[in-house]
Design an enzyme around this catalytic site. Structure first.
Site, PDB file in Angstrom:
ATOM      1  CG  HIS A 186     -26.335  47.468 -27.607  1.00 17.74           C
ATOM      2  ND1 HIS A 186     -25.272  48.022 -28.258  1.00 17.74           N
ATOM      3  CD2 HIS A 186     -27.214  48.477 -27.409  1.00 17.74           C
ATOM      4  CE1 HIS A 186     -25.464  49.309 -28.440  1.00 17.74           C
ATOM      5  NE2 HIS A 186     -26.657  49.617 -27.932  1.00 17.74           N
ATOM      6  CB  SER A 201     -23.565  56.114 -24.750  1.00 15.11           C
ATOM      7  OG  SER A 201     -22.798  55.371 -25.653  1.00 15.11           O
ATOM      8  CB  SER A 202     -18.801  53.785 -23.482  1.00 12.48           C
ATOM      9  OG  SER A 202     -19.506  52.801 -24.186  1.00 12.48           O
ATOM     10  CB  CYS A 203     -20.552  54.794 -28.627  1.00 12.41           C
ATOM     11  SG  CYS A 203     -22.022  55.806 -28.705  1.00 12.41           S
ATOM     12  CE  LYS A 234     -27.623  59.988 -25.742  1.00 12.32           C
ATOM     13  NZ  LYS A 234     -28.526  60.469 -24.683  1.00 12.32           N
ATOM     14  CE1 TYR A 285     -27.757  57.036 -28.404  1.00 12.25           C
ATOM     15  CE2 TYR A 285     -25.472  56.563 -27.851  1.00 12.25           C
ATOM     16  CZ  TYR A 285     -26.784  56.722 -27.464  1.00 12.25           C
ATOM     17  OH  TYR A 285     -27.119  56.584 -26.152  1.00 12.25           O
TER      18      TYR A 285
HETATM   19  P1  GDP Z   1     -21.091  48.229 -29.948  1.00 16.34           P
HETATM   20  O1  GDP Z   1     -20.624  47.905 -28.556  1.00 16.34           O
HETATM   21  O2  GDP Z   1     -21.461  49.649 -30.129  1.00 16.34           O
HETATM   22  O3  GDP Z   1     -20.096  47.775 -30.987  1.00 16.34           O
HETATM   23  O4  GDP Z   1     -22.455  47.459 -30.251  1.00 16.34           O
HETATM   24  P2  GDP Z   1     -22.996  45.961 -30.158  1.00 16.34           P
HETATM   25  O5  GDP Z   1     -23.351  45.610 -28.771  1.00 16.34           O
HETATM   26  O6  GDP Z   1     -24.099  45.867 -31.168  1.00 16.34           O
HETATM   27  O7  GDP Z   1     -21.801  45.019 -30.674  1.00 16.34           O
HETATM   28  C1  GDP Z   1     -20.704  44.700 -29.842  1.00 16.34           C
HETATM   29  C2  GDP Z   1     -19.899  43.555 -30.455  1.00 16.34           C
HETATM   30  O8  GDP Z   1     -20.630  42.319 -30.350  1.00 16.34           O
HETATM   31  C3  GDP Z   1     -19.557  43.713 -31.946  1.00 16.34           C
HETATM   32  O9  GDP Z   1     -18.244  43.213 -32.153  1.00 16.34           O
HETATM   33  C4  GDP Z   1     -20.574  42.804 -32.610  1.00 16.34           C
HETATM   34  O10 GDP Z   1     -20.166  42.345 -33.884  1.00 16.34           O
HETATM   35  C5  GDP Z   1     -20.609  41.650 -31.600  1.00 16.34           C
HETATM   36  N1  GDP Z   1     -21.765  40.767 -31.704  1.00 16.34           N
HETATM   37  C6  GDP Z   1     -21.708  39.408 -31.747  1.00 16.34           C
HETATM   38  N2  GDP Z   1     -22.935  38.877 -31.893  1.00 16.34           N
HETATM   39  C7  GDP Z   1     -23.797  39.915 -31.930  1.00 16.34           C
HETATM   40  C8  GDP Z   1     -25.206  39.982 -32.061  1.00 16.34           C
HETATM   41  O11 GDP Z   1     -25.919  38.987 -32.208  1.00 16.34           O
HETATM   42  N3  GDP Z   1     -25.767  41.234 -32.017  1.00 16.34           N
HETATM   43  C9  GDP Z   1     -25.006  42.366 -31.871  1.00 16.34           C
HETATM   44  N4  GDP Z   1     -25.632  43.561 -31.836  1.00 16.34           N
HETATM   45  N5  GDP Z   1     -23.662  42.316 -31.763  1.00 16.34           N
HETATM   46  C10 GDP Z   1     -23.062  41.121 -31.791  1.00 16.34           C
END
Ligand code: GDP
Length: 313
Positions: free
Chosen positions: A182, A110-112, A143, A139
Site C-alpha cells: 500500500h 476493510s474500508s474497501c 470481504k 478483495y
Molecule cells: P487503495 O487505498 O486501495 O487505493 O490502495 P493503495 O494504498 O495502494 O493506494 C492509495 C493511493 O496512493 C492511490 O492513489 C495510489 O495511486 C497512491 N500511491 C502513490 N504512490 C504509491 C505507491 O508507491 N504505491 C502504492 N501502492 N500507491 C501509491
C-alpha cells in the site's frame, strides 16, 4: 462487559500478518492464552485442515485476521488469489468455529468494501448501496461475503459473532514490496532509498490528490480488543482515526519523518483508485474508543521498525 477475556483461549488467525501480529501482541496483556498456528500447521484455504485444527484446539474466541492482502497493483494482477483465497479462508474458519461451538468471533474486513462513491465519511450502513471501486473489487467482494456470513451465523444460530472494518493500516510488520504494498509503506521505502542514494526525486503514483485515512496497526489492535470485550451486535463497526490526508500530504509527512527532502514526481500512468476514503467511526467513538495516535508519530514508529528490519535482514 460482554465478554471477559481472562483465562480464555483466543486463536489469532493470521498472526504472521501485520494486523494479526498486532492483535497477538495486544492480547498478551489481557490474561488470556493466545493460540497461533502458521501455514505449516494449518492451511486456512483447506477446509479439512481448518476443521481438524479447530476441533483439536477448541478456542473460546477467534480474531479472524487471516487474509490475502495487497495494494492497488496486486489486486489487478492476481484477481483469483484475492477472491478465491479470501472466500475460502473465511468460510472455512466460520463454519469450523460453528461446529466447534466457538463463543466469540471477530471478523475483520476493510474500508474497501464500501461503494466507490459512498458518502464521506463512510457510515456502516452504506455497505452494498452502490458499485465498488474496480481496482480492489476482488478483495472487497470476498470481504463483504465474510461480513454477511458472520451475520448469517448470528441470525440462524444465535452466534455472538461480530465484524470490524479497519481503515488503511500501517505499522510494524507491513509489506514494503513496491509491487504489492500500500501507499504508506511504499513511500516510506522510496524516501528511505532516495535518502541513501542521495536521489533528487521520489516517484508518487497517480495525481497525489486522493484522500486517505491511516491507522497504526497497534491502535487497531487496541480497538479490536475493546470490541471483543464490549460489543455485541449484528452490524459491523468501522475502525478509523477520523483524520484524512491527501497522498501528497502523506508524502510530505513521510519526507519529514525520514528527514529527506526530494522533489515529488507524480506518475500519471498509475491509477489513483477511489478519490476519497474516510470512515465514519462515530459509532466506535460513541462506544468509548477513540485513541488513535497522530499520523506523524505513527509513521515514525513504522520507520523505526522498517530500519530495524533492514538491519536484521
Ligand atoms: P487503495 O487505498 O486501495 O487505493 O490502495 P493503495 O494504498 O495502494 O493506494 C492509495 C493511493 O496512493 C492511490 O492513489 C495510489 O495511486 C497512491 N500511491 C502513490 N504512490 C504509491 C505507491 O508507491 N504505491 C502504492 N501502492 N500507491 C501509491
Amino acid at each position: 462487559m460482554t465478554f471477559d477475556l481472562s483465562q480464555k483461549r483466543i486463536w489469532v488467525a493470521g498472526h504472521r500478518g501485520m494486523v494479526g501480529g498486532a492483535v497477538a501482541r495486544r492480547l498478551a496483556s489481557e490474561g488470556c492464552e493466545v493460540i497461533t498456528a502458521g501455514r505449516d500447521r494449518v492451511d486456512l484455504v483447506e477446509q479439512a485442515q481448518v476443521r481438524d485444527f479447530m476441533a483439536r484446539e477448541r478456542p473460546d474466541a477467534i480474531v479472524l485476521a487471516a487474509a490475502k492482502v495487497g495494494g492497488i497493483k496486486a489486486n489487478s494482477d492476481y484477481p483469483v488469489d484475492f477472491l478465491y483465497q479470501n472466500l475460502m479462508i473465511e468460510a472455512n474458519i466460520l463454519q469450523a468455529a460453528h461446529e466447534a461451538d466457538v463463543a466469540r468471533v471477530l471478523f475483520l474486513g476493510s474500508s474497501c468494501i464500501y461503494p466507490k462513491l459512498a458518502p464521506q465519511p463512510i457510515p456502516e450502513d452504506s455497505l452494498l448501496t452502490g458499485p465498488l471501486e474496480p481496482t480492489n473489487e476482488w478483495y472487497a467482494i470476498a470481504k463483504i461475503a465474510g461480513i454477511r456470513l458472520t451475520q448469517a451465523y448470528r441470525q440462524q444460530y444465535g452466534r455472538d459473532w461480530i465484524s470490524a472494518m479497519p481503515t488503511n493500516l500501517y505499522g510494524p510488520g507491513d509489506n514494503y514490496d513496491l509491487n504489492s504494498s500500500h501507499v504508506l509503506p511504499a513511500l516510506l521505502r522510496k524516501f528511505h532509498e532516495a535518502r541513501v542514494a542521495g536521489a533528487g526525486t521520489v516517484t508518487v503514483w497517480g495525481s497525489g490528490t486522493p484522500l486517505r485515512e491511516f491507522l497504526h496497526c497497534d491502535d487497531l489492535a487496541d480497538a479490536l480488543v475493546f470490541l471483543l470485550k464490549e460489543y455485541s451486535g449484528h452490524d459491523h463497526v468501522n475502525v478509523g482515526s477520523g483524520v484524512e490526508v491527501t497522498i501528497r500530504e502523506l508524502a510530505q509527512t513521510i519526507a519529514e519523518v525520514v528527514g529527506y527532502k526530494a522533489e515529488l514526481v507524480f506518475d500519471a500512468t498509475k491509477p489513483d483508485g477511489t478519490p476519497r476514503k474516510l470512515m465514519d467511526s462515530s459509532r466506535l467513538h460513541a462506544m468509548g474508543w477513540n485513541r488513535a495516535r497522530p499520523l506523524k508519530d505513527g509513521i515514525a514508529d513504522a520507520y523505526a521498525d522498517f530500519l530495524d528490519g533492514r538491519d536484521r535482514g
